[in-house]
Write an enzyme that holds these catalytic residues in place. Structure first.
Site, PDB file in Angstrom:
ATOM      1  N   ASN A 196       0.868  -1.181   0.000  1.00 55.21           N
ATOM      2  CA  ASN A 196       0.000   0.000   0.000  1.00 55.21           C
ATOM      3  C   ASN A 196       0.904   1.230   0.000  1.00 55.21           C
ATOM      4  OD1 ASN A 196      -1.826   2.024   0.506  1.00 55.21           O
ATOM      5  ND2 ASN A 196      -2.269   1.396   2.626  1.00 55.21           N
ATOM      6  N   TRP A 197       0.978   1.878  -1.146  1.00 54.74           N
ATOM      7  CA  TRP A 197       1.891   3.021  -1.270  1.00 54.74           C
ATOM      8  C   TRP A 197       1.327   4.278  -0.608  1.00 54.74           C
ATOM      9  CZ3 TRP A 197       3.715   2.821  -7.126  1.00 54.74           C
ATOM     10  CH2 TRP A 197       4.318   1.572  -7.369  1.00 54.74           C
ATOM     11  N   LYS A 198       0.063   4.244  -0.247  1.00 54.22           N
ATOM     12  CA  LYS A 198      -0.616   5.413   0.375  1.00 54.22           C
ATOM     13  C   LYS A 198      -0.413   6.656  -0.495  1.00 54.22           C
ATOM     14  CE  LYS A 198       0.077   3.312   4.839  1.00 54.22           C
ATOM     15  NZ  LYS A 198       0.053   3.473   6.259  1.00 54.22           N
ATOM     16  N   HIS A 222      -9.305   0.704   5.019  1.00 52.65           N
ATOM     17  CA  HIS A 222      -8.030   0.935   5.697  1.00 52.65           C
ATOM     18  C   HIS A 222      -8.285   1.841   6.905  1.00 52.65           C
ATOM     19  CE1 HIS A 222      -3.987   2.288   6.571  1.00 52.65           C
ATOM     20  NE2 HIS A 222      -3.570   1.229   5.913  1.00 52.65           N
ATOM     21  N   GLU A 227      -6.797   4.284   8.046  1.00 58.94           N
ATOM     22  CA  GLU A 227      -6.660   5.729   7.783  1.00 58.94           C
ATOM     23  C   GLU A 227      -7.934   6.271   7.146  1.00 58.94           C
ATOM     24  OE1 GLU A 227      -2.967   5.391   5.681  1.00 58.94           O
ATOM     25  OE2 GLU A 227      -1.997   4.809   7.553  1.00 58.94           O
ATOM     26  N   GLU A 234      -4.999  -5.334  10.579  1.00 57.55           N
ATOM     27  CA  GLU A 234      -4.006  -4.283  10.785  1.00 57.55           C
ATOM     28  C   GLU A 234      -4.300  -3.561  12.105  1.00 57.55           C
ATOM     29  OE1 GLU A 234      -2.156  -3.038   6.794  1.00 57.55           O
ATOM     30  OE2 GLU A 234      -3.891  -1.768   7.148  1.00 57.55           O
ATOM     31  N   GLY A 245       2.621   2.144  10.764  1.00 59.82           N
ATOM     32  CA  GLY A 245       3.528   3.280  10.592  1.00 59.82           C
ATOM     33  C   GLY A 245       4.213   3.704  11.883  1.00 59.82           C
ATOM     34  N   SER A 262       3.741  -2.235  10.344  1.00 64.96           N
ATOM     35  CA  SER A 262       5.199  -2.232  10.514  1.00 64.96           C
ATOM     36  C   SER A 262       5.836  -3.574  10.176  1.00 64.96           C
ATOM     37  CB  SER A 262       5.570  -1.776  11.933  1.00 64.96           C
ATOM     38  OG  SER A 262       5.100  -0.459  12.159  1.00 64.96           O
ATOM     39  N   GLY A 279       2.950  -1.219   4.278  1.00 68.89           N
ATOM     40  CA  GLY A 279       2.946   0.219   3.990  1.00 68.89           C
ATOM     41  C   GLY A 279       4.353   0.702   3.677  1.00 68.89           C
ATOM     42  N   GLY A 280       5.018   1.269   4.685  1.00 67.94           N
ATOM     43  CA  GLY A 280       6.334   1.891   4.508  1.00 67.94           C
ATOM     44  C   GLY A 280       7.335   1.034   3.742  1.00 67.94           C
TER      45      GLY A 280
HETATM   46  C1  PEP Z   1      -0.617  -0.007   6.196  1.00 69.74           C
HETATM   47  O1  PEP Z   1      -0.891   1.160   6.331  1.00 69.74           O
HETATM   48  O2  PEP Z   1      -1.385  -0.764   5.549  1.00 69.74           O
HETATM   49  C2  PEP Z   1       0.592  -0.498   6.835  1.00 69.74           C
HETATM   50  C3  PEP Z   1       0.651  -1.751   7.168  1.00 69.74           C
HETATM   51  O3  PEP Z   1       1.581   0.436   7.059  1.00 69.74           O
HETATM   52  P1  PEP Z   1       3.057   0.165   7.676  1.00 69.74           P
HETATM   53  O4  PEP Z   1       3.560  -1.100   7.069  1.00 69.74           O
HETATM   54  O5  PEP Z   1       3.851   1.343   7.275  1.00 69.74           O
HETATM   55  O6  PEP Z   1       2.863   0.051   9.150  1.00 69.74           O
END
Ligand code: PEP
Length: 251
Positions: A9-11, A96, A98, A168, A174, A214, A235-236
């Site tokens: 997920n590049w957000k 998600h 967010e 999640e 994040g 994470s 994500g990241g």
């Molecule tokens: C996400 O937002 O779907 C996610 C898992 O982010 P991160 O890996 O950066 O925690």
């Protein structure tokens, strides 16, 4: 048969040229991925058509990060499901944290969006997860159970074949803080039992349940070794092709 998936997920990150370069790097490295693992990338809407080009001929699937809750019409700023399929999307992420937190995404809306997405031929990665207060209050099983039931129980066994769940925990997204493998496993097992309760053991066994929060190359192996963890929503670490691929080779 349960499918293993690693989805990035590049957000709201990367410009279109940066996104295309990232997609190309993922495609290049995807050759090392085991055949039973599907790779998925979810760039921002503006990137989808160009990234679709970059993914052509590869096994990497294209995913949106959201879709509208209406088919078409006067909904300024929204993106409809048939727009997504018309640029080659095979998946969309929905719910998600967010989107739930900042854009008022409710379970009711997610039912509508999931219906539209499935009707359009998109697969859905449906996110569930408790926040820190809910975890501290010991309500994580309750929260995740109700989020899962509120959406999934509106669908049938056939629909479930095109839905993937991503657990999640919001406190791990994040933040650098990861759920332990045991914490992830117990929630994943709970989600699977919620599915079994309504749709039966086979449907529950076949459901892909991803972990997100994470997740990185150093912890993916332990997480993915859990019997109910079938991959990750990343994500990241999905913004670096090497890390994303290293995660996908951690099974
Ligand atoms: C996400 O937002 O779907 C996610 C898992 O982010 P991160 O890996 O950066 O925690």
């Amino acid at each position: 048969m349960r499918k293993y998936i690693v989805a990035g997920n590049w957000k709201m990150n990367t410009t279109v040229p940066e996104g295309v370069a990232l997609a190309k790097a993922v495609v290049e490295k995807a050759k090392d991925i085991p055949a039973n693992v599907e790779l998925v990338v979810a760039p921002p809407f503006t990137h989808l058509a160009s990234v679709a080009e970059a993914l052509k001929g590869s096994k990497v699937a294209l995913c949106a990060q959201n879709c509208a809750d209406n088919e078409k019409g006067a909904y300024t700023g929204e993106i409809a499901v048939n727009m997504l399929t018309s640029v080659g999307c095979q998946y969309t992420i929905l719910g998600h944290s967010e989107r739930r937190q900042y854009y008022g995404e409710t379970d009711e809306k997610l039912v509508v969006k999931t219906k539209l997405a499935l009707e359009a031929g998109l697969k859905v990665i449906l996110c569930v997860g408790e926040n820190l207060d809910e975890r501290k209050a010991g309500k994580h099983f309750e929260v995740v159970t109700s989020q899962t039931k509120n959406v999934l129980y509106n669908f049938n066994e056939e629909d479930l074949k095109n839905i993937v769940i991503a657990y999640e925990p919001v406190w791990a997204i994040g933040t650098g803080e990861t759920a332990t493998a045991a914490q992830a496993q117990e929630i994943h097992a709970c989600i699977r039992s919620v599915i079994a309760e309504k749709f039966g053991i086979t449907a529950a066994d076949d459901m892909t349940i991803l972990y997100g929060g994470s997740c990185k190359p150093s912890n993916a192996g332990e997480l993915f070794a859990q019997k109910d963890v079938d991959g990750g929503l990343i994500g990241g670490a999905a913004l670096k092709a090497e890390d994303f691929i290293a995660i996908a080779t951690s099974f």
